[in-house]
Scaffold this motif. Structure first.
Motif, PDB file in Angstrom:
ATOM      1  N   LYS A   3       7.300 -32.796  -0.674  1.00  0.00           N
ATOM      2  CA  LYS A   3       7.274 -32.913  -2.136  1.00  0.00           C
ATOM      3  C   LYS A   3       6.585 -34.216  -2.528  1.00  0.00           C
ATOM      4  O   LYS A   3       6.563 -35.177  -1.749  1.00  0.00           O
ATOM      5  CB  LYS A   3       8.710 -32.940  -2.685  1.00  0.00           C
ATOM      6  CG  LYS A   3       9.514 -31.685  -2.365  1.00  0.00           C
ATOM      7  CD  LYS A   3       9.392 -30.649  -3.500  1.00  0.00           C
ATOM      8  CE  LYS A   3       9.805 -29.267  -3.038  1.00  0.00           C
ATOM      9  NZ  LYS A   3      11.145 -29.175  -2.472  1.00  0.00           N
TER      10      LYS A   3
ATOM     11  N   ASP B 208       6.896 -30.029  12.889  1.00  0.00           N
ATOM     12  CA  ASP B 208       5.478 -29.972  12.577  1.00  0.00           C
ATOM     13  C   ASP B 208       4.779 -31.134  13.256  1.00  0.00           C
ATOM     14  O   ASP B 208       5.420 -32.107  13.673  1.00  0.00           O
ATOM     15  CB  ASP B 208       5.250 -30.040  11.054  1.00  0.00           C
ATOM     16  CG  ASP B 208       4.014 -29.251  10.617  1.00  0.00           C
ATOM     17  OD1 ASP B 208       3.154 -28.984  11.472  1.00  0.00           O
ATOM     18  OD2 ASP B 208       3.915 -28.901   9.431  1.00  0.00           O
TER      19      ASP B 208
ATOM     20  N   PHE C 228      -0.290 -36.069   8.306  1.00  0.00           N
ATOM     21  CA  PHE C 228       0.537 -36.133   7.095  1.00  0.00           C
ATOM     22  C   PHE C 228       0.646 -37.556   6.552  1.00  0.00           C
ATOM     23  O   PHE C 228       0.667 -38.515   7.324  1.00  0.00           O
ATOM     24  CB  PHE C 228       1.958 -35.638   7.389  1.00  0.00           C
ATOM     25  CG  PHE C 228       1.994 -34.210   7.818  1.00  0.00           C
ATOM     26  CD1 PHE C 228       1.632 -33.195   6.944  1.00  0.00           C
ATOM     27  CD2 PHE C 228       2.384 -33.869   9.102  1.00  0.00           C
ATOM     28  CE1 PHE C 228       1.664 -31.870   7.334  1.00  0.00           C
ATOM     29  CE2 PHE C 228       2.421 -32.547   9.508  1.00  0.00           C
ATOM     30  CZ  PHE C 228       2.058 -31.546   8.623  1.00  0.00           C
TER      31      PHE C 228
ATOM     32  N   GLY D 183      10.280 -30.031   2.338  1.00  0.00           N
ATOM     33  CA  GLY D 183       9.838 -28.654   2.103  1.00  0.00           C
ATOM     34  C   GLY D 183       9.989 -27.770   3.328  1.00  0.00           C
ATOM     35  O   GLY D 183       9.083 -27.039   3.705  1.00  0.00           O
TER      36      GLY D 183
ATOM     37  N   GLN E 171       6.792 -25.713   9.766  1.00  0.00           N
ATOM     38  CA  GLN E 171       5.875 -26.608   9.072  1.00  0.00           C
ATOM     39  C   GLN E 171       6.582 -27.315   7.928  1.00  0.00           C
ATOM     40  O   GLN E 171       7.636 -26.885   7.481  1.00  0.00           O
ATOM     41  CB  GLN E 171       4.672 -25.857   8.539  1.00  0.00           C
ATOM     42  CG  GLN E 171       5.032 -24.725   7.613  1.00  0.00           C
ATOM     43  CD  GLN E 171       3.811 -23.873   7.295  1.00  0.00           C
ATOM     44  OE1 GLN E 171       2.688 -24.291   7.544  1.00  0.00           O
ATOM     45  NE2 GLN E 171       4.014 -22.702   6.745  1.00  0.00           N
ATOM     46  N   ILE E 172       5.982 -28.436   7.498  1.00  0.00           N
ATOM     47  CA  ILE E 172       6.544 -29.143   6.356  1.00  0.00           C
ATOM     48  C   ILE E 172       5.596 -28.985   5.180  1.00  0.00           C
ATOM     49  O   ILE E 172       4.390 -28.838   5.357  1.00  0.00           O
ATOM     50  CB  ILE E 172       6.793 -30.645   6.658  1.00  0.00           C
ATOM     51  CG1 ILE E 172       5.477 -31.358   7.018  1.00  0.00           C
ATOM     52  CG2 ILE E 172       7.791 -30.813   7.784  1.00  0.00           C
ATOM     53  CD1 ILE E 172       5.583 -32.872   6.949  1.00  0.00           C
ATOM     54  N   LYS E 173       6.190 -29.007   3.969  1.00  0.00           N
ATOM     55  CA  LYS E 173       5.378 -29.027   2.741  1.00  0.00           C
ATOM     56  C   LYS E 173       5.984 -30.101   1.861  1.00  0.00           C
ATOM     57  O   LYS E 173       6.744 -29.816   0.946  1.00  0.00           O
ATOM     58  CB  LYS E 173       5.447 -27.669   2.039  1.00  0.00           C
ATOM     59  CG  LYS E 173       4.756 -26.559   2.798  1.00  0.00           C
ATOM     60  CD  LYS E 173       4.191 -25.516   1.831  1.00  0.00           C
ATOM     61  CE  LYS E 173       3.307 -24.522   2.531  1.00  0.00           C
ATOM     62  NZ  LYS E 173       4.045 -23.341   3.043  1.00  0.00           N
TER      63      LYS E 173
ATOM     64  N   THR F 151      11.127 -24.619   5.234  1.00  0.00           N
ATOM     65  CA  THR F 151      11.514 -23.247   4.917  1.00  0.00           C
ATOM     66  C   THR F 151      12.230 -22.645   6.117  1.00  0.00           C
ATOM     67  O   THR F 151      12.405 -23.310   7.129  1.00  0.00           O
ATOM     68  CB  THR F 151      10.279 -22.387   4.581  1.00  0.00           C
ATOM     69  OG1 THR F 151       9.446 -22.364   5.737  1.00  0.00           O
ATOM     70  CG2 THR F 151       9.528 -22.958   3.396  1.00  0.00           C
TER      71      THR F 151
END
Ligand SMILES: Nc1ncnc2c1ncn2[C@@H]1O[C@H](COP(=O)(O)OP(=O)(O)O)[C@@H](O)[C@H]1O
Ligand SMILES: [Mg+2]
Length: 533
Positions: A350, A306, A310, A339, A346-348, A341
């Protein structure tokens, strides 16, 4: 992922299109296959990156990608050929299944969900054929075809059969060729546009592999690494520099479990060369990736997952932020924290990861932003000094000649020092033209003087101390034209005169007074000569 799960639920409740009303299979295949085409991938670049991941995991050293209009009609065709280990028949069958993988939940490499190959392929194409061959064997092939699945003629992975490679492909000793045909969902309708996006996107996502020697080509042209933090890229007119040392942050792989192992996040920052690049044209800034390029690159293993704004907390993104970059590196053991998937695009992060990284990244971002702002301001104010510098140079020969000096070694060293920090000074002292050069330079000095002259043969520099109040309260606001109140400006000028008078009062030996008188006289005469129009 959500879309995928939803469609499964729908399929269970109403799943009756594939077979009879009593069809109780968990997945209504026809609908599932159509809705899965929409799920997951950001676009063509991420979908092709998925195939490249698989090739790299199979130890490929060379990957050849082709994107072309199909000979049959208006459709596109994409192929990815690698020289990796290839697959046996069992693995090939597994590879085409949704959820099929030889590395389920592995945290070693790029894949682990078994969704990549089928999901990425059908997100772009109606049909995927895979040819694969292991050392010494001839190729075997199998496929998935959306139309056949929807019409009910294909409900299992076709048994792999031996089949020679299509004529355009020349395989190595072992390898895999993935061919997408009837590509109805590429992001762009022109091959040249797709090519452009792929060069930029894959060059960036796989830059660390490319630097390490992996070769990826696109329609015969080598994909060059694209470096969003500019550390390994220079353009012959300056290059980015590291800002501070790499920071390492330890994060628990499972924060719920105190005995879980600890993963490491590495963070590094770079500053772009503002002085050298700020006057480039907007087109050039865009093509180099400077304009609109603010953010941090997030790299999992050696692959970028990604890029964006951020861990910056409350800090908003501004134009100045284009001039510094960051890279955050982690290994797949921290996939949960980031995160990640199955699509790896992309990152999500925590909350616990944000808590660990944000204080460092937000603070550094603010510090870098203000350094960039300061550099731009300096450049702006120095630019206004250029007029004065030129005038002084032009009138130099009308003034009393400066006797050839025995260069004071102190000044020479201080000038060399200054040249290390200011390209203009370096230029001036290495310039071989005979004209005497005058320079105004802003520099942070710790000697307490508000200004200090540094002179050698042919170069005279007035160093303005940017940490002195004279600079901060008067010179910079005035010269930077940031709206200094004229009343305040005259007040400061008055104080400067009184301060000089007060300072002279302390010089009371005969020699001191003589020198000062001479200095004041000389200063005044030169000032007169320069102010005269
Ligand atoms: N280019 C390739 N070379 C060798 N094996 C491959 C290749 N592509 C896919 N595979 C095999 O197919 C499996 C499924 O791939 P994929 O669907 O991308 O899932 P994942 O990468 O998460 O395992 C992989 O685990 C691997 O064994
Ligand atoms: Mg994969």
């Amino acid at each position: 992922m959500l879309g995928l799960r939803m469609s499964k639920v729908t399929a269970i409740r109403r799943g009756n299109t594939t077979g009879s009303p009593s069809d109780t299979s968990i997945i209504a295949l026809d609908r599932f296959i159509q809705s899965t085409r929409d799920s997951g991938y950001k676009g063509t670049v991420s979908a092709i990156a998925e195939l490249v991941d698989n090739s790299l995991e199979a130890s490929a050293r060379r990957i050849d990608i082709h994107v072309r209009k199909s000979t049959a009609g208006d459709d596109f065709e994409v192929s990815v050929l690698d020289d990796g280990t290839g697959m046996d028949a069992g693995t090939l069958t597994e590879a085409l299944r949704f959820g099929g993988t030889t590395r389920f939940n592995s945290r070693k490499g790029l894949g682990r969900f078994g969704m990549g190959l089928p999901n990425a392929s059908l997100s772009q194409a109606k049909r995927v054929d895979v040819f694969t061959w292991q050392s010494g064997e001839s190729p075997i092939t199998s496929y998935l075809d959306v139309d056949q699945i929807v019409s009910g003629t294909l409900s299992a992975i076709p048994k792999p059969i031996r089949h020679s490679l299509p004529s355009f492909a020349k395989g190595k000793k072992s390898g895999t060729l993935v061919v997408w045909t009837r590509c109805d969902r590429l992001d762009h309708r022109r091959v040249s546009t797709v090519e452009k996006r792929l060069h930029g996107g894959l060059g960036r996502i796989f830059r660390h592999f490319l630097w390490a020697g992996t070769v990826i080509t696109l329609n015969g042209k080598v994909i060059e690494p694209v470096d969003p933090i500019f550390l390994k890229t220079s353009f012959g007119d300056g290059s980015a520099k590291r800002f501070q040392e790499t920071i390492t942050v330890e994060v628990a792989t499972d924060p719920e479990n105190p005995s879980s192992s600890v993963g490491q996040v590495e963070i590094l920052f770079t500053e772009l060369p503002v002085a050298e690049w700020h006057e480039l044209s907007n087109d050039e800034k865009r093509s180099r990736g400077i304009a609109n390029g603010a953010g941090v690159s997030v790299v999992r293993g050696k692959r970028e997952v990604d890029f964006g704004w951020f861990f910056m907390g409350a800090k908003r993104r501004e134009n100045y932020d284009d001039w510094w970059r960051g890279e955050i590196r982690f290994n797949p053991d921290l996939d949960d924290a980031f995160g990640i998937t199955h699509t790896k695009q992309q990152i999500k992060p925590k909350d616990y990861l944000i808590e660990a990284l944000q204080p460092i990244i937000e603070d550094t971002a603010k510090a870098l932003n203000s350094r960039v702002r300061q550099k731009h301001l300096t450049l702006k104010t120095e630019k206004t000094g250029v007029e004065a510098e030129k005038l002084a140079s032009r009138r130099h020969d009308r003034l009393r000649p400066i006797p050839k000096m025995k260069t004071q070694s102190g000044d020479t060293r201080a000038l060399a020092d200054l040249a290390g920090r200011h390209a203009r000074v370096k230029e001036a002292i290495t310039d071989k033209t005979p004209a005497t050069k005058y320079l105004l330079v802003q520099d942070e000095q710790d000697n307490g003087a508000f200004y200090k002259p540094l002179v050698t043969d042919g170069v005279l520099v007035a160093v303005l101390n940017s940490s002195h109040l004279f600079f901060r309260k008067f010179y910079e606001p005035l010269v930077g034209q940031s709206g200094l109140d004229p009343a305040k400006a005259s007040h400061v000028i008055n104080l400067v005169l009184l301060a000089a008078t007060r300072a002279e009062a302390l010089m009371n030996t005969k020699d001191e007074r003589k020198t000062l008188t001479k200095f004041r006289k000389e200063w005044s005469q030169v000032l007169d000569a320069l102010l005269r129009s």
